[in-house]
Design a protein around this motif. Structure first.
Motif, PDB file in Angstrom:
ATOM      1  N   ARG A 254     -12.256   3.078   9.513  1.00 20.35           N
ATOM      2  CA  ARG A 254     -11.268   2.898   9.701  1.00 20.35           C
ATOM      3  C   ARG A 254     -10.520   1.780   9.604  1.00 20.35           C
ATOM      4  O   ARG A 254     -11.008   0.388   9.213  1.00 20.35           O
ATOM      5  CB  ARG A 254     -10.947   2.622  11.266  1.00 20.35           C
ATOM      6  N   PRO A 255      -9.439   1.122   8.802  1.00 24.24           N
ATOM      7  CA  PRO A 255      -8.669  -0.105   8.266  1.00 24.24           C
ATOM      8  C   PRO A 255      -8.678  -0.748   9.756  1.00 24.24           C
ATOM      9  O   PRO A 255      -8.911   0.166  10.454  1.00 24.24           O
ATOM     10  CB  PRO A 255      -6.996   0.147   7.816  1.00 24.24           C
ATOM     11  N   SER A 256      -8.574  -2.486   8.998  1.00 25.07           N
ATOM     12  CA  SER A 256      -8.620  -2.956  10.339  1.00 25.07           C
ATOM     13  C   SER A 256      -7.334  -3.765  10.961  1.00 25.07           C
ATOM     14  O   SER A 256      -6.360  -3.117  10.446  1.00 25.07           O
ATOM     15  CB  SER A 256      -9.246  -4.814  10.184  1.00 25.07           C
ATOM     16  N   GLU A 259      -4.874  -5.141   8.397  1.00 20.07           N
ATOM     17  CA  GLU A 259      -4.616  -3.879   7.041  1.00 20.07           C
ATOM     18  C   GLU A 259      -3.698  -2.753   7.448  1.00 20.07           C
ATOM     19  O   GLU A 259      -3.077  -2.568   6.988  1.00 20.07           O
ATOM     20  CB  GLU A 259      -5.778  -2.552   7.181  1.00 20.07           C
ATOM     21  N   THR A 263       0.005  -2.067   6.147  1.00 26.85           N
ATOM     22  CA  THR A 263       0.473  -0.963   5.104  1.00 26.85           C
ATOM     23  C   THR A 263       1.664  -0.449   6.007  1.00 26.85           C
ATOM     24  O   THR A 263       3.082   0.009   5.489  1.00 26.85           O
ATOM     25  CB  THR A 263      -0.774  -0.041   5.695  1.00 26.85           C
TER      26      THR A 263
END
Length: 559
Positions: A254-256, A259, A263
């Motif tokens: 999973r992206p932080s 992030e 995005t």
């Protein structure tokens, strides 16, 4: 009474300094019942009547499409109305354009008449029954106006079909849909593609969208793993271990938060640029065509046309305007494209021989299916009483086989994949050659099946709702509505699939439906289908107990 001046451009009309009484009258003329208002607390508590209006009291404006309606209603109230507008852009094409190899014929005189009314009013709805040549009218109007044109649809198959047809007028005709973004003098576009570019999310909305997409992706991964483990018959302990492993992998990938935000911001900026470019493109169109325009009642069409500020010409083509149950949605069609300026009915087309004379038969079902009762729920009733109703299916196939023996081709209409497969297997069991077009079939496969029917390589084409709109089906002898249903728009389109003029033999088509009488839901739907047919001039006098193909002039080819 008073003199009322109304000025307008391509999208907006403005009333010049109306009195309060006049403003209230126009507000009432353009009022509608808000969808879902009956569930709102303000309505339940009698603080609001649940109605709104397309008239903006603050600046005295309303959508330009309502000009004819407002003008007529105000005159009826005793006012004098003056419409102030600049002349429409002059048509650049010939008065009587040639768009195909077919010469002008008096029985098709309504087609150029639509174009003349479009020139005069600028924005109109042309109510043309299925089979009346709406696609040809679109080409005539495009050729006559000679202005940059946008053809709008919600269906990819119709977009590609019209693109190919428009390329005969102008080889530079372009596409705006299915991942293709082109520009040209004539553009065939999909509403979904255009709206995807017009949508504008905030950062918060984009973050939520990304989070929801990630959650959906992870849930599908778990479902796939569970299905795989169930098939492998793994023990509960092993399954739990594998699920825990997947949880760790998902959490790790999973992206932080940073992030996610980055995005989302990048996506919002990108979407803003896409929106800006799409708005700029929409402003270049001077003529917009909405085929199957009964779908224009939704917000998407309305929003798109709101950006077409230079489209002084708008032509909505439909056989069934204002068929929505929602008053608000019906009014959006008029707001977007104007009033009904011409009506071409089924009765008129049948009398002129443009459509075949129909014969309607409703098959009685004396055998009650197992598990089907009066009170059975809709979904179960449809399964037992329609899809898996062996007697019903066999009765429809018997009608098809009888027609084939007289040299006729057949269209078998279903609403579910399972039902189509059942009908195909049953036809094959009786030695009948059939193909099945499904929703997911690509354009090439559809054309292959349609070509086989046209060449006589198959006797029956089975189709789902994909055949309801925009598919050029060859002349059909008999249509069997295996799928039932109740929607008026869909029913008229399905009947229309078989009404196309026959080039050889008697100009007659047969239509088979079923008296679904063993369940309350199915009976209600049948009653609505019957009422539509009996309530349509040109159809109502052709309901019969049984077909007599020999008396109609058909010759039996197979004993």
């Amino acid at each position: 009474m008073s003199i009322i001046q109304i000025a307008h451009n391509a999208t907006t009309a403005k009333v010049k300094d109306p009195s309060r009484d006049v403003a209230i009258q126009i507000q009432e003329i353009l009022s509608y019942s808000v969808d879902g208002a009956e569930h709102m607390d303000s309505v339940k508590n009698h603080k609001w009547d649940g109605r709104s209006s397309f008239y903006q009291f603050a600046d005295h404006t309303f959508p330009r499409g309502f000009i004819a309606l407002v003008n007529a209603r105000l005159k009826k109230l005793g006012h004098t109305v003056q419409i102030l507008k600049k002349p429409f852009p002059e048509p650049l094409g010939p008065i009587n354009p040639v768009v195909d190899a077919f010469p002008a014929h008096p029985r098709y005189d309504y087609q150029p008449e639509v174009v003349r009314k479009l020139e005069f009013h600028g924005q109109i709805i042309a109510q043309v029954a299925t089979g009346g040549g709406k696609s040809r009218i679109a080409k005539l109007a495009t050729a006559r106006l000679g202005r940059k044109t946008l053809f709008l649809t919600t269906r990819g198959v119709l977009m590609h079909q019209m693109h190919a047809s428009f390329k005969e007028l102008n080889p530079d005709a372009a596409l705006l849909g299915d991942g293709i973004i082109e520009d040209g003098p004539i553009v065939c576009g999909m509403v979904q593609t255009i709206m995807a570019h017009l949508n504008a999310n905030t950062y918060a909305q984009e973050i939520k969208r990304l989070a929801d997409a990630l959650a959906t992706k992870e849930e599908k991964q778990k479902e796939a793993l569970l299905a795989k483990m169930k098939k492998a018959k793994l023990t509960p302990i092993v399954q739990a271990a594998e699920l825990a492993k997947l949880d760790r992998e998902q959490e790790k990938s999973r992206p932080s938060e940073a992030e996610f935000i980055a995005t989302a911001k990048a996506n919002v900026i990108t979407q803003a640029e896409r929106r800006k470019k799409m708005i700029a493109l929409l402003r270049t169109f001077e003529f917009v065509i909405l085929e199957e325009a009964h779908e224009a009642s939704g917000n998407s069409y309305f929003d798109i046309l709101g950006q077409c500020v230079n489209a002084h010409y708008r032509l909505a083509l439909t056989g069934t305007p204002f068929m929505k149950e929602s008053e608000e949605q019906n009014m959006r069609l008029m707001a977007a494209s104007g009033h009904v300026a011409i009506r071409v009915t089924e009765e008129m087309l049948i009398e002129r021989g443009i459509l075949a004379t129909p014969r309607f038969k409703f098959v009685k079902l004396p055998v009650k299916p197992p598990k089907l009762y009066k009170s059975t729920s809709w979904r179960a009733a449809y399964d037992y009483g329609v899809v898996n109703n062996e007697y019903r299916n066999k009765a429809g196939i018997a009608e098809i086989i009888r027609a084939i023996r007289y040299g006729l081709t057949a269209l078998a209409l279903v609403q579910s994949r399972e039902h189509g497969n059942i009908i195909k297997k049953m036809l094959e069991k009786y030695g009948v050659r059939a193909e099945y077009i499904q929703g997911e079939d690509n354009q090439k496969e559809r054309q292959r099946c349609l070509g086989m029917l046209k060449r006589g390589e198959i006797s029956v084409l089975i189709g789902s709702t994909i055949l309801d709109v925009g598919v050029d089906v060859p002349a059909i002898g008999i249509v069997v509505n295996f799928g039932g249903g109740k929607a008026e728009v869909a029913l008229r389109q399905r009947i229309g699939r078989g009404l196309r003029e026959k080039r050889s033999g008697p100009n007659i088509m047969y239509y088979v439906d079923f008296e679904d009488d063993y369940n309350n839901h199915l009976r209600e739907h049948f009653a609505q289908r019957l009422a539509i047919i009996k309530g349509t001039a040109g159809f109502n006098q052709h309901v019969v107990e049984d077909f007599n193909l020999a008396a109609d002039g058909f010759v039996k080819l197979v004993a």
